[in-house]
Design a protein around this motif. Structure first.
Motif, PDB file in Angstrom:
ATOM      1  N   PRO A  58       0.731  -1.184   0.001  1.00 53.67           N
ATOM      2  CA  PRO A  58      -0.002  -0.041   0.277  1.00 53.67           C
ATOM      3  C   PRO A  58       0.794   1.386   0.050  1.00 53.67           C
ATOM      4  O   PRO A  58       0.381   2.358  -0.553  1.00 53.67           O
ATOM      5  N   VAL A  59       2.050   1.088   0.830  1.00 48.57           N
ATOM      6  CA  VAL A  59       2.941   2.424   0.948  1.00 48.57           C
ATOM      7  C   VAL A  59       3.426   2.510  -0.738  1.00 48.57           C
ATOM      8  O   VAL A  59       3.656   3.792  -1.261  1.00 48.57           O
ATOM      9  N   GLU A  60       3.916   1.513  -1.412  1.00 52.57           N
ATOM     10  CA  GLU A  60       4.401   1.708  -2.620  1.00 52.57           C
ATOM     11  C   GLU A  60       3.220   2.082  -3.725  1.00 52.57           C
ATOM     12  O   GLU A  60       3.716   3.076  -4.474  1.00 52.57           O
ATOM     13  N   GLU A  61       2.034   1.537  -3.516  1.00 54.47           N
ATOM     14  CA  GLU A  61       1.027   1.907  -4.270  1.00 54.47           C
ATOM     15  C   GLU A  61       0.668   3.685  -4.285  1.00 54.47           C
ATOM     16  O   GLU A  61       0.374   4.420  -5.173  1.00 54.47           O
ATOM     17  N   ALA A  62       0.891   4.146  -2.885  1.00 51.20           N
ATOM     18  CA  ALA A  62       0.365   5.535  -2.706  1.00 51.20           C
ATOM     19  C   ALA A  62       1.453   6.337  -3.419  1.00 51.20           C
ATOM     20  O   ALA A  62       1.229   7.514  -3.928  1.00 51.20           O
ATOM     21  N   LEU A  63       2.890   5.931  -3.072  1.00 55.82           N
ATOM     22  CA  LEU A  63       3.966   6.801  -3.652  1.00 55.82           C
ATOM     23  C   LEU A  63       4.005   6.805  -5.080  1.00 55.82           C
ATOM     24  O   LEU A  63       4.517   7.690  -5.711  1.00 55.82           O
TER      25      LEU A  63
END
Length: 688
Positions: free
Chosen positions: A598-603
């Motif tokens: 989810p952090v990768e998706e957001a960034l």
């Protein structure tokens, strides 16, 4: 038609606080309510969380709506307000102990949600109650996370396969040609050798391969591989032996795989990105009898024992006395002993978390493999397929195998070049492109002026597999090239699991899709029982192409005929699969389960970010913490504090990466998969 005011009343045997916590969690909505593709927290406005919902479907229209969450009395009431449409949902909870009464008032729901526009009030009430029921199932642990596409019904599966083969044209309606096709398959099996033999029987003069500087018709492929198999036999290779193939994509590589299969010789497909030491280990582990190697890859095997014969595959030998595939074909004749079982292909796992393992690929037992892929990716017959994905990778190999059934002309390149891919699509009017995610990114990274030089209107299927596609990448690609993107989720061990078509990806850009024909997917807990829809667990897959085991390694866990993929994920209300990440990537930070994806998706949504990878690292205070490795776009002014602030507002404080490292590029394997194990402790440009 739905009216502007709808009241929904429901009651569930669960604690009020448990349901309240779920309904205030943004990720609950896309997991349990049909027609909600995504929900992300943006930031707070006057102390109230602001969410962005992706609502609808390509058939009804897809809308992005910003929703403000306003809590009234804690554990009793809140509102979901949409200021842009003057719509809202008022939610009230009451009850004691294990009993919760829910009352929802929907005002002007048709203004916000296209999914309910054509519904009656009763249908809208049923839709809302069904979503609430799934939320209650999450609390109660109801075992509902199983998705099956005919895998448990042999009769239904056989009918589906037959229908798919006839409607697609894989089997011709002409009895004489059909008989010839089936004789080729009966002789060699449903593998590459059988596929080329069947295609040669139907369309002998059609181009099978167009590689750098060479072409092959289906007749030539069949005849030349007979000759090469005979030559292999004459130098002492035979059924039960195994050879190594260290090669890039070209005609000689394909001929080696087909010929060895005809002779009953197993082929270990060696990754061209491996080190010489790793290749030496694989050669010893698999007891390889010979090596077939490209000229420029000879340096990787120069220290191997000289007793292992080596043959050049690309016509560029490092010494004049080294025999080439062309030499073998010229001297081979066509007579050799037909084995009782064709040779198998051994595909190496990616090795992203350690040493690559050799996985024995099974022989397809019929048309089920082709039918499964065509059931979700409607490719046509006698078209052109570009395969820039490496053939030593499971997905590149799968594309090649599928091409023989479709009698497709396959375009191969020894090395991937994004602009060259577009040029080949335009020049040959390719309709299908088989890629891995990094190739999708590289094409999008080309300047718009470069991409616009090439007419890619012939493309109808760009099929990606091998690693997750970021949601931002999915939307950018379809904005640029139309609704042609497909995302296949699978692994070397399970072949395929799910396929997301363009409709799935437009609705939920991060989904892995639904199971194709003959496939069962389940999300299981530690007790091997299904978890509720929307709950995260271990992804298990069942189909007829599960691998035959590792070479010298224990197999993955199994449950009810399904294999553990090693990934964690969940099924949503529509039965679409979402992959949270590898089970060994999840970290526990301050007692909270946190996933990097989810952090990768957001960034990935930040315009300043070109690539990103997030991993867990040890932390003295919290046990573990996240670390982000970011490749910035040229000229961007991104700094670590901006990244932390952005994630803090989008996700949660536990998801904020304490460490932010800027790199010029992420470490990747030959197939393009990010090698996260190399990030921790690796060289960096700047660490904060």
């Amino acid at each position: 038609m739905v009216t502007d005011l709808v009241d929904v009343v429901a009651e569930f045997p669960i604690a009020r606080r448990a349901l309240w916590d779920l309904l205030l969690e943004p990720q609950t909505y896309p997991r349990v309510f049909l027609g909600v593709g995504a929900c992300e927290r943006l930031h707070d406005v006057d102390g109230h969380p602001l969410l962005e919902l992706r609502i609808g479907s390509p058939q009804t229209e897809i809308r992005l709506r910003q929703i403000r969450v306003v809590v009234g009395r804690w554990y009793e009431s809140f509102e979901l307000q949409c200021p842009g449409t003057s719509s809202f949902a008022s939610v009230r909870l009451s009850g004691e102990g294990e009993r919760t009464h829910v009352t929802i008032t929907l005002f002007a729901p048709a203004r916000i949600h296209p999914y309910v526009t054509q519904m009656s009030n009763g249908e809208v009430i049923d839709w809302a109650r069904s979503g609430l029921r799934r939320a209650a199932d999450l609390v109660r642990g109801t075992p509902t996370s199983v998705a099956v596409n005919a895998e448990n019904s042999p009769v239904r599966l056989q009918v589906g396969v037959a229908r798919q083969m006839m409607s697609s044209g894989v089997l011709t309606s002409r009895p004489d040609l059909a008989a010839k096709q089936l004789r080729g398959l009966a002789k060699w099996g449903f593998n590459l050798a059988g596929g080329y033999a069947a295609a040669a029987a139907h369309s002998p003069d059609r181009l099978a391969l167009v590689a750098d500087g060479s072409t092959r018709t289906f007749r030539e492929m069949n005849d030349r591989t007979d000759a090469l198999a005979a030559a292999m036999a004459s130098v002492g290779l035979g059924a039960g032996d195994a050879v190594g193939l260290l090669s890039r994509n070209h005609a000689g590589m394909v001929e080696c795989m087909v010929s060895a299969g005809k002779l009953g010789v197993d082929v270990a497909l060696l990754n061209a990105g491996l080190s010489g030491r790793r290749i030496e280990e694989i050669v010893q582990r698999h007891r390889l009898s010979a090596l077939f190697v490209d000229g420029d890859l000879e340096e990787l095997v120069r220290y191997l024992h000289s007793d292992i014969p080596r043959y050049n595959t690309d016509g560029r030998p490092t010494s004049p006395e080294q025999a080439t595939v062309e030499d073998l074909v010229a001297t081979g004749g066509s007579e050799f002993r037909r084995p009782s079982q064709p040779g198998r292909l051994i595909v190496l796992t990616s090795g992203t978390s350690g040493v690559p393992k050799g996985a024995r690929r099974p022989h397809p037992k019929g048309f089920g493999t082709v039918a499964a892929l065509l059931s979700r990716i409607p490719m046509g017959m006698d078209e052109t397929m570009l395969i820039p994905a490496p053939l030593f990778h499971t997905w590149g190999l799968a594309g090649l195998q599928l091409s023989t059934a479709l009698r497709a002309t396959v375009l191969l390149s020894e090395r991937f070049d994004a602009e060259e891919c577009l040029r080949k699509v335009a020049e040959h009017q390719a309709s299908t492109m088989i890629v891995v995610p990094t190739m999708v990114n590289r094409i999008l990274d080309l300047p718009a002026s470069v991409r616009e030089r090439y007419d890619t209107s012939s493309l109808r299927h760009v099929v990606s597999c091998g690693a997750p596609l970021a949601g931002a990448t999915v939307l950018r690609f379809m904005d640029a090239y139309g609704e042609v993107l497909y995302n296949v989720y699978g692994s070397t061990e399970v072949s395929w699991a799910t396929i997301a078509d363009p409709d799935d990806l437009l609705t939920s850009p991060t989904t892995a899709g639904t199971p194709p024909l003959g496939t069962k997917v389940a999300v299981l807990g530690p007790d091997h029982r299904p978890v509720p829809r929307g709950a995260t667990g271990h992804i298990y897959v069942g189909n007829h192409m599960l691998f035959d085991g590792y070479v010298n390694a224990a197999p993955p866990d199994e449950a009810d005929g399904m294999l553990d993929t090693g990934d964690l994920g969940y099924l949503d209300a529509a039965g679409r699969l979402f992959v949270a990440g590898r089970d060994d990537e999840m970290i526990i930070s301050g007692g909270e389960n946190v996933f990097p994806r989810p952090v990768e998706e957001a960034l990935a949504h930040l315009p300043q970010v070109s690539e990103v990878a997030v991993v867990g690292v040890p932390d003295h205070e919290f046990g573990q913490r996240l670390a982000a490795f970011v490749v910035k776009r040229e000229g961007s002014g991104l700094d670590p504090d901006m990244i932390r602030s952005y994630i803090r507002n989008r996700l949660s404080r536990f998801s904020v990466p304490r460490d932010v490292t800027f790199l010029s590029a992420l470490p990747r394997g030959e197939t393009g998969k990010i090698l996260k194990r190399m990030l921790v402790g690796g060289p960096t440009e700047r660490t904060v």
